[in-house]
Design a protein around this motif. Sequence first.
Motif: not given
Length: 106
Positions: A9-10, A12-24
């Motif tokens: 879970x952690x 996945x959260x890191x991957x999601x946060x990384x994708x959000x950062x890349x998107x931003x």
Amino acid sequence: MTKQKQDEINQKILEINQKIAEGNQKVAEKQKEVDAKQREFDAKQNELSAANQQLNKIQADYNDQTTKLSDANKTIADYDARLRKAQDEVSDLKAKADKAVADANQ
């Protein structure tokens, strides 16, 4: 919940946060491009506005000169009519004078 599940879970959260950062980051880059294009557009709009002001001034000057020329042509036409009338009067007076001289000589 097991340690392995929590780690997944952690992760996945890191991957999601990384994708959000890349998107931003991509959004920020695109925003910079949009801002640059907006500045270019604004500069061109200002150039166009200045050119339109200059064109309007030239048009106003042209209209003023056209009015002055029209007025001058009317004045010339008036003077021409007066001159023709005066020439006709001189011709009439000359004809009368010539007739008077001719009558006096008979």
